[in-house]
Design an enzyme around this catalytic site. Structure first.
Site, PDB file in Angstrom:
ATOM      1  N   TYR A 502       0.814  -2.056  -0.479  1.00 52.81           N
ATOM      2  CA  TYR A 502      -0.052   0.084  -0.409  1.00 52.81           C
ATOM      3  C   TYR A 502       0.609   1.303  -0.498  1.00 52.81           C
ATOM      4  O   TYR A 502       0.981   1.846  -1.369  1.00 52.81           O
ATOM      5  CB  TYR A 502      -1.049  -0.268   0.984  1.00 52.81           C
ATOM      6  CG  TYR A 502      -2.121   0.946   1.406  1.00 52.81           C
ATOM      7  CD1 TYR A 502      -2.867   0.855   0.616  1.00 52.81           C
ATOM      8  CD2 TYR A 502      -1.784   2.156   1.539  1.00 52.81           C
ATOM      9  CE1 TYR A 502      -3.935   2.085   0.294  1.00 52.81           C
ATOM     10  CE2 TYR A 502      -2.849   3.223   1.893  1.00 52.81           C
ATOM     11  CZ  TYR A 502      -3.618   3.155   0.866  1.00 52.81           C
ATOM     12  OH  TYR A 502      -4.198   4.362   0.899  1.00 52.81           O
ATOM     13  N   SER A 582      -6.146   0.847  -4.631  1.00 50.42           N
ATOM     14  CA  SER A 582      -6.016   2.203  -4.671  1.00 50.42           C
ATOM     15  C   SER A 582      -4.994   2.885  -4.375  1.00 50.42           C
ATOM     16  O   SER A 582      -4.370   2.929  -5.898  1.00 50.42           O
ATOM     17  CB  SER A 582      -7.175   2.533  -3.206  1.00 50.42           C
ATOM     18  OG  SER A 582      -7.605   3.643  -2.259  1.00 50.42           O
ATOM     19  N   ASP A 666     -17.582   3.175  -8.515  1.00 55.45           N
ATOM     20  CA  ASP A 666     -16.664   3.963  -7.748  1.00 55.45           C
ATOM     21  C   ASP A 666     -16.365   5.436  -8.347  1.00 55.45           C
ATOM     22  O   ASP A 666     -15.889   5.730  -8.383  1.00 55.45           O
ATOM     23  CB  ASP A 666     -15.174   2.923  -8.166  1.00 55.45           C
ATOM     24  CG  ASP A 666     -14.133   3.672  -6.586  1.00 55.45           C
ATOM     25  OD1 ASP A 666     -14.170   4.496  -6.101  1.00 55.45           O
ATOM     26  OD2 ASP A 666     -13.117   2.945  -6.952  1.00 55.45           O
ATOM     27  N   HIS A 701     -15.843   1.283  -4.102  1.00 55.15           N
ATOM     28  CA  HIS A 701     -14.279   1.119  -4.192  1.00 55.15           C
ATOM     29  C   HIS A 701     -14.438  -0.063  -3.133  1.00 55.15           C
ATOM     30  O   HIS A 701     -12.351  -0.644  -3.396  1.00 55.15           O
ATOM     31  CB  HIS A 701     -13.754   2.970  -3.799  1.00 55.15           C
ATOM     32  CG  HIS A 701     -12.219   3.016  -3.187  1.00 55.15           C
ATOM     33  ND1 HIS A 701     -11.279   2.725  -4.718  1.00 55.15           N
ATOM     34  CD2 HIS A 701     -11.566   2.709  -2.143  1.00 55.15           C
ATOM     35  CE1 HIS A 701     -10.233   3.379  -4.356  1.00 55.15           C
ATOM     36  NE2 HIS A 701     -10.528   3.301  -3.117  1.00 55.15           N
TER      37      HIS A 701
END
Length: 731
Positions: A502, A582, A666, A701
């Site tokens: 991430y 993301s 999203d 999302h």
């Protein structure tokens, strides 16, 4: 088992000549049965040489930044309302699902995922009024059901069943809040995974609706004031598409039950005090409204309104955005405030309502070497420390005096140490990579923990091992990484490996159990999770080291993690997949372009991929603290342009096999990011690896996605990954 790749490669080269292809099969089939399997796979399964990607027209849009012209040929894909975009989505999905459905073992993966997923999952209970409320999924329900009962051993009853919200499971429960005496409740619903919510009020005794519903609520808590109404947040309706148009000015409203939404009072925000994010919460005694206001995802102001007189003004506690703060409790005029002001790993301070100037702040829990978070329960404080990405919890009194350390089952992640002031017990959860999420009951007075609930899963944790290593990044920084796999695997460089990252927004990737990950592990796969810079694992400095013009550190950390796994023979480039969602989708997109030779498979999900325009969509401008924007100055523009995935696909380069995933609803990271990246990849990529996009309809999302949809998506991702590694894990 791996296919005979050398013969598969020969077969692929000769595929254009069917006579030569079948000669090759005949020559090798007696001795090498896998060649026959491989040949059949190439015949029935699309490969890059046979794939005809949908034609994506190129526009003539050109932007100019600081004298530099930047072409944006796929700008038209940003229009989610246009017929052309919808036709493009349909055409892309036809190619993608045609490829995925032809993978011979794809259905086997889905069946195994379904079997594993079919186990009971339950949340920790919380007490409201006379009932304990908790959610439970019996196994394959699309959504967990909210139950309640009077005590641990009394009969339970269904309180709210989100599975009845829609026939296809795409409408989900997105929040639940109880009034002061719990006679009333407000719950939020999301349609198609959108961040826009509706709020419904019910009588908890009859479970019948009361009053009007609220609509167009976004990025909001639901905080009750007594039994009279709630504070909630939202934006003005944007011009154009609700799913992609900019939402910039947040507002905090008060809704009095029984009145129309049009009469709701704006408490904070709007043109007078423009902020992108505003949240309001009422203290446990219903005396004060605490307001947190921010212009980005890092740093916030704090305000307080005394609700004893509705005419009391909103007063500042912290009136700048330089640091991050939250109020833990207010006792009389004493404020307990959690902050990273002059405390990179956070501290708890006390100040007063009468004078909250920073010069008056004094430590209750000081800054330390480990990242701190604080909660309260039963008149005590619980200080949770993240020590090398593992939880340690200490119970303290309100003066910060040590009472005891909470005994946890093993190294892992614990959370949920919250309860009301008069409570004598709380329920917390614990999990780790091989420890399914379980609930423990904790006696606040004695410190005794007892197992309250744990799942029954077709899984033996003794078959697996997790190790934490510290590897060196490009600039010499030591970065931790967890590696989980079956015991006894050979470190021969041949293990399929799934590297997940991430690296942003102060988010810490902690140890946790995933039932979907088990399919990968039980079939000999390795799972690796590095805690790269940009996250919050080591506090403010670790976060800042991966933001703005330090963003390349994040990519370098991830590349170094992959190199560590290869150098230490866990895997090889041909058996390595990288994944992230993301901000993690940006990570994957940037790394696969910078080092296309490093990995075999790239899986960017719902990614932020157009770094020159991300801030023009929905609430994207709030991410500028981490990324910076092209509008700031020329240096920032050139830095973003240098790594923006949409702008760095090069023609004639062979990129990894790529499956981009996104949802058409999203409105957090709009799917146009993924659409434009897919179009650029398909135009520029060369070689045998497929590059495609899977677009889920009526999905956002990620939050609220029904179980059935999640399983199908995971089956496609794992099938794509194994197949492109030349693996059939079920042979």
């Amino acid at each position: 088992m791996a296919f005979q790749n050398q013969y598969c490669d020969q077969f692929a080269k000769l595929l254009s000549n069917s006579i030569d292809a079948f000669k090759l099969i005949f020559n090798y089939m007696k001795s090498f049965l896998p060649v026959l399997i491989c040949a059949l796979l190439f015949i029935i399964t699309p490969v890059h040489a046979q794939l005809e990607y949908p034609e994506t027209k190129k526009g003539i849009t050109v932007d100019e930044f600081f004298g530099t012209q930047v072409s944006d040929p796929y700008r038209w894909l940003e229009d989610d309302l246009s017929t052309d975009t919808k036709d493009w989505i349909k055409a892309q999905n036809e190619v993608t699902f045609g490829f995925l459905d032809a993978i011979p073992f794809r259905n086997t993966i889905e069946k195994r995922l379904t079997d594993l997923w079919n186990y009971e999952r339950q949340s920790a209970p919380s007490k409201h009024g006379d009932y304990y409320y908790y959610s439970r999924n019996d196994g394959l329900q699309n959504h967990a059901v909210v139950y309640r009962k009077h005590s641990e051993h009394s009969q339970e009853e269904v309180f709210l069943d989100p599975n009845n919200f829609s026939e296809d499971g795409t409408t989900s429960l997105a929040g639940l809040s109880f009034s002061e005496d719990a006679s009333l409740a407000a719950y939020a619903i999301s349609v198609g995974g959108s961040d826009w919510r509706s709020v419904i009020f019910i009588d908890t005794k009859t479970r019948e609706q009361v009053g009007d519903s609220l609509h167009n609520v976004k990025f909001s808590g639901l905080s009750w004031y007594k039994n009279e109404g709630i504070f909630y947040s939202s934006y003005e309706q944007p011009d154009g598409s609700q799913l992609s148009a900019m939402t910039d000015q947040h507002n905090l409203f008060y809704h009095k039950l029984g009145t129309p939404q049009t009469d709701d009072q704006r408490i904070f925000g709007g043109s007078e005090t423009p902020r992108r994010y505003i949240f309001g919460s009422v203290t446990e005694d219903h005396r004060y409204l605490v307001i947190s206001a921010a212009v980005s995802t890092t740093g916030n102001e704090l305000y307080i309104k005394d609700l004893s007189d509705w005419n009391n003004p909103v007063l500042p506690v912290v009136a700048d955005f330089e640091n991050t703060h939250s109020i833990i409790d207010i006792e009389d005029s004493r404020i307990l405030l959690y902050t990273n002001y002059e405390a990179p790993n956070y501290r708890l301070i006390e100040t007063t309502l009468q004078n909250s100037d920073k010069s008056t702040w004094s430590d209750i829990i000081p800054n330390s070497e480990s990242v701190l978070s604080v909660s309260k329960a039963g008149g005590n404080l619980f200080a949770s420390y993240l020590i090398d990405v593992q939880t340690v919890v200490r119970q303290l009194d309100y003066e910060g005096n040590f009472i005891r350390e909470v005994e946890l089952p093993t190294a892992g992640t614990a959370g949920g140490f919250s309860a009301e002031k008069d409570d004598t017990e709380l329920y917390y959860s614990f999990t780790s990579f091989t420890y399914p999420s379980s609930t423990f009951k904790y006696n606040i007075e004695t410190g005794e923990s007892s197992l309250f609930w744990s799942p029954s899963i077709d899984f033996n944790p003794e078959d697996y091992i997790t190790e934490q290593v510290f590897y060196e990044s490009k600039d010499g920084t030591k970065v931790p990484m967890f590696i989980t796999h079956k015991k006894g695997i050979e470190l021969d460089g041949k293990n399929p490996t799934y590297l997940y990252g991430y690296g942003g927004f102060n988010v810490s990737l902690r140890p946790s159990f995933s039932i979907s990950r088990l399919v990968w592990l039980e079939n000999g796969g390795v799972y690796a999770q590095p805690n790269i810079r940009g996250g919050g694992e080591y506090g403010r400095e670790w976060h800042l080291a991966g933001t703005r013009m330090n963003k390349q550190n994040v990519f370098d950390d991830f590349i170094a993690a992959a190199e560590y796994l290869i150098d230490n023979k866990y895997t090889s480039s041909e058996k390595l997949a990288i994944a992230g969602g993301s901000n993690g989708g940006l990570l994957v997109g940037a790394v696969m372009l910078q080092r296309p030779d490093l990995v075999k498979v790239a899986l960017p999900a719902v990614g932020v991929l157009d770094m020159l325009r991300y801030h023009t969509f929905t609430a994207g401008a709030g991410w500028a603290f981490d990324y910076g924007t092209v509008d700031e100055d020329e240096d920032m523009f050139r830095y973003l342009l240098n790594y923006s995935p949409v702008h760095n696909v090069k023609s004639g380069v062979s990129y990894p096999a790529t499956l981009i995933t996104t949802g058409d609803h999203d409105d957090r990271v709009v799917p146009a990011h993924s659409f434009k990246f897919a179009a650029a990849l398909q135009a520029g990529h060369t070689g045998a690896n497929p590059v495609m996009i899977r677009i889920e309809t009526l999905a956002g999302h990620g939050a609220g996605k029904p179980t059935s949809m999640t399983i199908r998506e995971l089956a496609d991702i794992y099938a794509f990954t194994w197949f492109n590694m030349g693996e059939n894990p079920f042979e």
